[in-house]
Design a protein around this motif. Sequence first.
Motif, short mmCIF file in Angstrom:
data_model
loop_
_atom_site.label_atom_id
_atom_site.label_comp_id
_atom_site.label_asym_id
_atom_site.label_seq_id
_atom_site.Cartn_x
_atom_site.Cartn_y
_atom_site.Cartn_z
N ALA A 1 39.65 41.96 35.24
CA ALA A 1 40.19 42.49 36.49
C ALA A 1 41.65 42.88 36.33
N ARG A 2 42.42 42.07 35.61
CA ARG A 2 43.82 42.40 35.37
C ARG A 2 43.95 43.62 34.46
N ALA A 3 43.14 43.65 33.39
CA ALA A 3 43.22 44.76 32.44
C ALA A 3 42.89 46.09 33.10
N LEU A 4 41.90 46.09 34.00
CA LEU A 4 41.45 47.33 34.65
C LEU A 4 42.16 47.60 35.96
N ARG A 5 43.12 46.74 36.31
CA ARG A 5 43.94 46.90 37.52
C ARG A 5 43.04 47.04 38.76
N LEU A 6 42.05 46.16 38.87
CA LEU A 6 41.12 46.22 39.99
C LEU A 6 41.80 45.81 41.28
N SER A 7 41.40 46.44 42.38
CA SER A 7 41.85 46.00 43.69
C SER A 7 41.18 44.69 44.05
N ASP A 8 41.61 44.06 45.14
CA ASP A 8 41.00 42.80 45.55
C ASP A 8 39.51 42.98 45.82
N ASP A 9 39.12 44.08 46.47
CA ASP A 9 37.71 44.33 46.76
C ASP A 9 36.92 44.56 45.48
N GLU A 10 37.50 45.33 44.56
CA GLU A 10 36.82 45.59 43.28
C GLU A 10 36.67 44.30 42.47
N ARG A 11 37.68 43.47 42.51
CA ARG A 11 37.62 42.20 41.79
C ARG A 11 36.51 41.30 42.35
N SER A 12 36.40 41.24 43.68
CA SER A 12 35.32 40.46 44.30
C SER A 12 33.96 41.01 43.88
N HIS A 13 33.83 42.34 43.86
CA HIS A 13 32.57 42.98 43.45
C HIS A 13 32.24 42.63 42.02
N LEU A 14 33.24 42.63 41.15
CA LEU A 14 33.03 42.27 39.74
C LEU A 14 32.46 40.85 39.63
N PHE A 15 33.02 39.92 40.37
CA PHE A 15 32.54 38.54 40.32
C PHE A 15 31.10 38.45 40.84
N HIS A 16 30.78 39.17 41.92
CA HIS A 16 29.42 39.15 42.46
C HIS A 16 28.43 39.69 41.43
N LEU A 17 28.76 40.80 40.78
CA LEU A 17 27.86 41.38 39.79
C LEU A 17 27.61 40.43 38.62
N ALA A 18 28.61 39.64 38.26
CA ALA A 18 28.48 38.71 37.15
C ALA A 18 27.84 37.38 37.56
N GLY A 19 27.50 37.26 38.85
CA GLY A 19 26.83 36.04 39.30
C GLY A 19 27.74 34.89 39.61
N HIS A 20 29.02 35.19 39.93
CA HIS A 20 29.99 34.15 40.27
C HIS A 20 30.50 34.37 41.69
N ARG A 21 30.90 33.29 42.33
CA ARG A 21 31.55 33.40 43.63
C ARG A 21 32.98 33.90 43.41
N PRO A 22 33.40 34.94 44.14
CA PRO A 22 34.78 35.41 43.98
C PRO A 22 35.78 34.32 44.34
N PRO A 23 36.90 34.27 43.65
CA PRO A 23 37.91 33.26 43.98
C PRO A 23 38.51 33.53 45.35
#
Length: 282
Positions: free
Chosen positions: A71-93
């Motif tokens: 998420a840091r490397a790709l400069r994801l927004s907060d919403d994009e970061r949450s989406h990334l965690f959901h896709l990977a099967g984790h609860r977003p922080p």
Amino acid sequence: MQRDELADFLRRRREAMRPAEVGLADGPRRRATGLRREEVAMLAGMSVDYVVRLEQGRSSQPSPQLLGALARALRLSDDERSHLFHLAGHRPPPADGVARLARAGLIRMLDLLGDTAALVLSDLGEVLAQNRAALLLTGDHTGFSGDRRYIVYRWFTDPAARAACPPEDQEYYARQLVADLRAAAGRRSGDSTVAGLVDRLQAASADFRRLWTEHEVAVRRADRKTFLHPGVGRLLMDCETLVTPDQGQQLLVLTPADAETRERLELLRVLGIQEFPTGRSH
């Protein structure tokens, strides 16, 4: 874990990134429309092979730590970061200081500051991200685990953590750390994370107990600090702290306070990253 969706999301975010957004040269011979996989791997601190497997949907489930790095490397927004965690099967922080992921806007500020040293910290003093100039100045402070994530904990439990601070300044800096933690504890009254950290510090350090009982409160904003660097010697830096509206994260910007320090920082950029006695043993 949604492997195909995760692979597609990561690939599209990588291709949408401009090299200049992360401080990389965008020369005329560059064929890639976005970042290269090896560049993402370098920024995230992981192997190129793993990035390839993620984008091809062949990876094992990435850990929250790896997702945070991506998420840091790709400069994801907060919403994009949450989406990334959901896709990977984790609860977003959670979106607060305990999240331990630097906010996307602050990461972009690190990039924009270029050769000016800057760090993103949680309100408890955990370094969440730092730019290359800060790495050169202070060493890497982002890889600690447990209570050692917090600067205040390392300061009071590991003598090596004080190596970069002149002996005559150490009492003043210790008081700053404790007063800042006291302010955070007041803002986050009833928070078990803060209460637990304070309890463990009191059990581990008589010096911390002494200062904690004095009940000094002060939020760090602007200060001048001397660093003892192993390669270029004494550096006098002005420290400016900018906080997010909810006071959950801070952007600490360090600039040279005199001409001699400015010259030594120029030399430091030539010397590159060296080993630092940051007390890392985890």
